[in-house]
Design an enzyme around this catalytic site. Structure first.
Site, PDB file in Angstrom:
ATOM      1  N   ARG A  58     -20.120 -67.169  35.785  1.00 13.40           N
ATOM      2  CA  ARG A  58     -20.013 -66.711  34.400  1.00 13.40           C
ATOM      3  C   ARG A  58     -21.227 -65.821  34.164  1.00 13.40           C
ATOM      4  NH1 ARG A  58     -21.088 -69.487  29.649  1.00 13.40           N
ATOM      5  NH2 ARG A  58     -19.731 -69.040  27.884  1.00 13.40           N
ATOM      6  N   CYS A  78     -10.710 -76.167  33.805  1.00 11.66           N
ATOM      7  CA  CYS A  78     -10.796 -77.611  33.592  1.00 11.66           C
ATOM      8  C   CYS A  78     -11.908 -77.975  32.604  1.00 11.66           C
ATOM      9  CB  CYS A  78     -11.029 -78.319  34.922  1.00 11.66           C
ATOM     10  SG  CYS A  78     -12.664 -78.007  35.606  1.00 11.66           S
ATOM     11  N   HIS A 114     -15.962 -78.428  26.065  1.00  9.18           N
ATOM     12  CA  HIS A 114     -16.835 -77.931  24.995  1.00  9.18           C
ATOM     13  C   HIS A 114     -17.221 -79.090  24.078  1.00  9.18           C
ATOM     14  CE1 HIS A 114     -14.294 -73.991  25.257  1.00  9.18           C
ATOM     15  NE2 HIS A 114     -15.220 -74.006  26.189  1.00  9.18           N
ATOM     16  N   ALA A 131     -15.440 -77.301  33.719  1.00 10.88           N
ATOM     17  CA  ALA A 131     -15.802 -75.879  33.571  1.00 10.88           C
ATOM     18  C   ALA A 131     -16.277 -75.596  32.144  1.00 10.88           C
ATOM     19  CB  ALA A 131     -14.630 -74.982  33.933  1.00 10.88           C
TER      20      ALA A 131
HETATM   21 FE1  CFM Z   1     -15.853 -68.938  23.321  1.00 11.21          FE
HETATM   22 FE2  CFM Z   1     -14.291 -67.472  24.528  1.00 11.21          FE
HETATM   23 FE3  CFM Z   1     -15.165 -69.799  25.568  1.00 11.21          FE
HETATM   24 FE4  CFM Z   1     -16.847 -67.688  25.254  1.00 11.21          FE
HETATM   25 FE5  CFM Z   1     -16.307 -67.037  27.914  1.00 11.21          FE
HETATM   26 FE6  CFM Z   1     -13.770 -66.795  27.119  1.00 11.21          FE
HETATM   27 FE7  CFM Z   1     -14.577 -69.128  28.158  1.00 11.21          FE
HETATM   28 MO1  CFM Z   1     -14.323 -67.015  29.619  1.00 11.21          MO
HETATM   29  S1  CFM Z   1     -15.998 -66.772  23.569  1.00 11.21           S
HETATM   30  S2  CFM Z   1     -17.104 -69.776  24.881  1.00 11.21           S
HETATM   31  S3  CFM Z   1     -18.100 -66.655  26.687  1.00 11.21           S
HETATM   32  S4  CFM Z   1     -13.856 -69.419  23.976  1.00 11.21           S
HETATM   33  S5  CFM Z   1     -15.008 -65.457  28.184  1.00 11.21           S
HETATM   34  S6  CFM Z   1     -12.779 -66.111  25.211  1.00 11.21           S
HETATM   35  S7  CFM Z   1     -12.774 -68.137  28.381  1.00 11.21           S
HETATM   36  S8  CFM Z   1     -16.080 -68.479  29.426  1.00 11.21           S
HETATM   37  S9  CFM Z   1     -14.722 -71.094  27.292  1.00 11.21           S
HETATM   38  C1  HCA Z   2     -14.045 -70.553  32.838  1.00 14.91           C
HETATM   39  C2  HCA Z   2     -14.971 -69.361  32.923  1.00 14.91           C
HETATM   40  C3  HCA Z   2     -14.321 -68.046  32.619  1.00 14.91           C
HETATM   41  C4  HCA Z   2     -13.387 -67.592  33.720  1.00 14.91           C
HETATM   42  C5  HCA Z   2     -13.120 -66.129  33.669  1.00 14.91           C
HETATM   43  C6  HCA Z   2     -11.904 -65.542  34.317  1.00 14.91           C
HETATM   44  C7  HCA Z   2     -15.444 -67.008  32.412  1.00 14.91           C
HETATM   45  O1  HCA Z   2     -13.034 -70.531  32.145  1.00 14.91           O
HETATM   46  O2  HCA Z   2     -14.366 -71.542  33.458  1.00 14.91           O
HETATM   47  O3  HCA Z   2     -10.879 -66.198  34.466  1.00 14.91           O
HETATM   48  O4  HCA Z   2     -11.995 -64.372  34.621  1.00 14.91           O
HETATM   49  O5  HCA Z   2     -15.488 -66.367  31.395  1.00 14.91           O
HETATM   50  O6  HCA Z   2     -16.268 -66.864  33.319  1.00 14.91           O
HETATM   51  O7  HCA Z   2     -13.597 -68.141  31.401  1.00 14.91           O
END
Ligand code: CFM
Ligand code: HCA
Length: 532
Positions: free
Chosen positions: A85, A51, A185, A54
């Site tokens: 995370r 969401c 974001h 998150a």
């Molecule tokens: Fe960028 Fe990512 Fe993300 Fe990320 Fe992550 Fe991710 Fe995420 Mo999980 S590089 S910031 S550190 S888009 S692993 S592939 S999904 S938390 S929002």
């Molecule tokens: C998020 C965090 C997450 C979830 C990871 C997963 C992460 O999307 O809110 O599904 O294993 O990297 O911790 O992407």
């Protein structure tokens, strides 16, 4: 592709089929096709997305250690985003502030939903202030906050004025606000830019000063990059936001260059910094040996300093020799194997570098929540349809800061552009994937199972939600979010860690020996009984 159509998508009802088909493309790197992305998931489909809250609280602000992050909402939202995370942090000393291990929440109850939660929020802010006297307090809205109309911004403003020595700001990042984490974001970028960036004009006297945007120090990746930069003599003013502090954000507008690792999550800050302060940005990637060397060289090219270039080259030579020695031993074990990568965004692209180095082929890849530019390249941005969901997210109107804007940096950018250096650009995932490989946005659980059935990749890369289902299909799953509690995987040292982990995973026999209980016989039997 016909096979995909027939075998993977044809079970959907017609309307769903038509929608999903727009998000599943056979790749053509020479001419990336138009992919549907950043649109609502179809109700009833099992998505891997998270969401907006998150994306805002967990992803962007989560890694900053000296802001007290208060979740305004029911306790579950705060609890499930607490330390899940794997962002690491290293406070300057034992005494330095570090709120990451804490979980702050207003713990909203039914009565707050009915009568309003602002009073409780202000009490919580006061309590946090009295206990910790932090430099900053951030308030994150969860779904009910938006539904009942609590004004987190007014409450934050009031408390900030009351304290005088603590920056308090809020985020309208209700879970439902956008179609995924991605909206979170953007909201986080906006508020950090509005309330924090630019507050401290102090300039250290080091010669090469950059910000590293979109690096969250998962599994210690940021530490590896910090160390590499230090060896080259480059100062990272602020990382957004791995191992960061509010002080670093406040000071970040004094940097001479912005480097973007994860384009999806932080490109907004880079664009806003360029408009307001004149700081140019370059896309980099420190995942993969070649990518790391290339990114370091981009820095040398930007600063045009002989001494810096020599240092960078020395680091590259030293590190590449070590990596090669390891890779020569591992590659015969991994060459010819196959993989599929489905993660939030950037990593599904960046990690293909490491698999290429291992001689492995990426059969399919996609993002949970990225936008068309992360697939097709930033040149498509002007053609992206703005729908009701994207319009829901505020676009800040940024103006040049006459006093702090650096024309010098912009002149430097123009001179380098004339020599062919590409700024403010990201080409996306598609130009780098093989012809005929599959690109799938917001893959559903059902589609994932079908893909695995059809192609039997040697390894599947995704997250915790997919991990055990995939392993029960006999395929090892590498978590590219949490790194399966391993890592770091960035830089040269990280590359070697990754090669070793993947070698071990694709060559173990265990997956071919196990059978899921339901594959050996039905766990439950049922029959259709017609009631007359
Ligand atoms: Fe960028 Fe990512 Fe993300 Fe990320 Fe992550 Fe991710 Fe995420 Mo999980 S590089 S910031 S550190 S888009 S692993 S592939 S999904 S938390 S929002
Ligand atoms: C998020 C965090 C997450 C979830 C990871 C997963 C992460 O999307 O809110 O599904 O294993 O990297 O911790 O992407």
């Amino acid at each position: 592709y016909e096979k995909i159509d027939e075998y993977m998508l044809d079970k959907y009802p017609k309307k769903v089929y038509r929608k999903r088909a727009k998000s599943v493309l056979p790749n053509d790197p020479a001419e990336p096709g138009e992919i549907q992305a950043n649109v609502r998931t179809i109700p009833g489909i099992i998505t891997q997305r998270g969401c907006t809250y998150a994306g805002c609280k967990g992803v962007i602000l989560g890694p900053t250690r000296d802001i007290v992050n208060i979740t305004h909402g029911p306790i579950g939202c705060g609890f499930y985003s607490w330390l899940t995370r794997r962002n690491q942090t290293r406070p300057e000393s034992d005494k330095a502030e570090n709120f990451i291990p804490y979980c702050f929440s207003t713990d909203m109850q039914d009565s707050n939903i009915v009568f309003g939660g602002e009073a409780k929020l202000k009490e919580a802010i006061q309590e946090a202030y009295d206990m910790f006297h932090p430099k900053a307090i951030a308030v994150f809205s969860t779904c009910p906050v938006g539904l009942i109309g609590d004004d987190v911004h007014a409450a934050s403003k009031e408390m900030k004025a009351k304290f005088g020595d603590c920056n308090v700001f809020g985020f309208s990042c209700e879970g439902y606000k956008g179609v995924s984490q991605s909206a979170g974001h953007h909201i986080a970028n906006n508020q950090i830019f509005k309330h924090v960036v630019g507050l401290d004009d102090t300039r250290s006297d080091s010669k090469f000063r950059v910000n590293l945007l979109g690096e969250y120090n998962i599994g210690g990746d940021g530490f590896v990059i910090d160390e590499l930069f230090e060896r080259c003599g480059i100062e990272i003013v602020s990382t957004f936001s791995g191992n960061s502090t509010i002080g670093a954000f406040e000071n970040s507008h004094t940097a001479d260059l912005n480097l973007i690792m994860c384009h999806r999550s932080i490109n907004y800050v880079a664009d806003m910094m360029e408009k307001k302060y004149g700081i140019p940005w370059l896309k980099v990637n420190f995942i993969g040996t070649e990518a790391t060397s290339k990114s370091l060289r981009r820095l040398g090219e930007y600063f045009e300093d002989e001494e810096l270039i020599a240092k960078i080259e020395a680091v590259i030579v030293e590190e590449e020799v070590k990596v090669k020695a390891e890779l020569d031993l591992i590659k015969p074990n991994t060459k010819g194997k196959t993989t599929m990568l489905f993660v939030g965004a950037s990593r599904a692209h960046h990690y293909q570098e490491l698999f290429n180095e291992l001689g492995m082929e990426t059969l399919a890849a996609g993002y949970e929540f990225a936008h068309r530019d992360d697939y097709e390249g930033r040149r498509v941005i002007p053609n992206i349809k703005v729908d009701a969901d994207s319009r829901n997210i505020e676009e800040l109107h940024i103006e040049k800061d006459e006093a702090k804007y650096s024309q010098k940096l912009q002149d430097k950018k123009a001179a380098l552009e004339a020599k062919g250096v590409e700024f403010s650009d990201y080409d996306g995932i598609m130009v780098e994937m093989e012809k005929g490989s599959l690109v799938i946005d917001d893959i559903s659980h059902y589609e994932m199972e079908k893909l695995i059935d059809m192609y039997k990749p040697s390894i599947f890369c995704a997250g915790i939600k997919e991990k055990f289902a995939v392993q029960k299909m006999g395929i090892p799953l590498k978590q590219l979010h949490s790194y399966d509690y391993g890592g770091p995987y960035a830089g040269y040292k990280g590359a070697v860690n990754f090669y070793k982990d993947i070698d071990r995973m694709v060559n173990t026999k265990v997956w071919s020996l196990i059978k899921a209980p339901w594959a050996t016989g039905a766990a439950m039997n049922a029959s259709f009984v017609k009631v007359s």
